[in-house]
Enzyme design. Structure first.
Site, PDB file in Angstrom:
ATOM      1  N   ASP A  31       0.845  -1.199   0.000  1.00  0.00           N
ATOM      2  CA  ASP A  31       0.000   0.000   0.000  1.00  0.00           C
ATOM      3  C   ASP A  31       0.879   1.248   0.000  1.00  0.00           C
ATOM      4  OD1 ASP A  31      -2.524   1.520   0.387  1.00  0.00           O
ATOM      5  OD2 ASP A  31      -1.692   1.891   2.384  1.00  0.00           O
ATOM      6  N   ALA A  32       1.895   1.236   0.831  1.00  0.00           N
ATOM      7  CA  ALA A  32       2.810   2.381   0.915  1.00  0.00           C
ATOM      8  C   ALA A  32       3.628   2.519  -0.368  1.00  0.00           C
ATOM      9  CB  ALA A  32       3.742   2.224   2.114  1.00  0.00           C
TER      10      ALA A  32
END
Length: 133
Positions: A27-28
């Protein structure tokens, strides 16, 4: 000393990370790629930049982008993708279907796995395909 900007975990270390953990990392990774892409392409500024980021990192958008790269995945990458898709997530955003959210989680797990393996060139290759217009 660990090099967290250039991390390279072993296969055993990666297997010890849950699919949700891989998705958390991915996600990051995806968000920083999207932010870089938006800045590099001058797509938006200020508040518009934030809104554009949200539109690109939402589950619906990630699900569509995942479909673009599925034919390009190696068998090993596809196995990680499927592992991420089968992750036991307990909440789904109201604006996404369960299937879209599962695909987005799968994409994030794949990106997290590639990142933690140190495969930045492969991430970039897949990201460029995702972002083709």
């Amino acid at each position: 000393m660990e090099q967290y900007f250039d991390i390279r975990l072993t296969d055993d270390q990666l297997r010890a990370i849950s699919s949700v953990g891989l998705a958390h990392m991915g996600d990051a990774v995806f968000e920083i790629l999207v932010r870089g892409w938006l800045c590099a392409h001058g797509k938006a500024t200020g508040k518009g930049l934030h809104q554009a980021t949200i539109r690109l990192v939402c589950a619906e958008s990630q699900s569509q982008k995942a479909q673009r790269i599925l034919p390009l995945l190696t068998p090993e990458e596809l196995a990680v993708f499927k592992r991420g898709r089968n992750a036991q997530v307990h909440s789904v955003p109201a604006h996404a279907s369960r299937a879209q959210y599962a695909e987005a989680t799968a994409l994030e797990a794949l990106l997290g796995w590639l990142y933690l393996r140190g495969q930045k060139a492969r991430i970039n290759e897949l990201f460029c395909t995702m972002m083709e217009e």
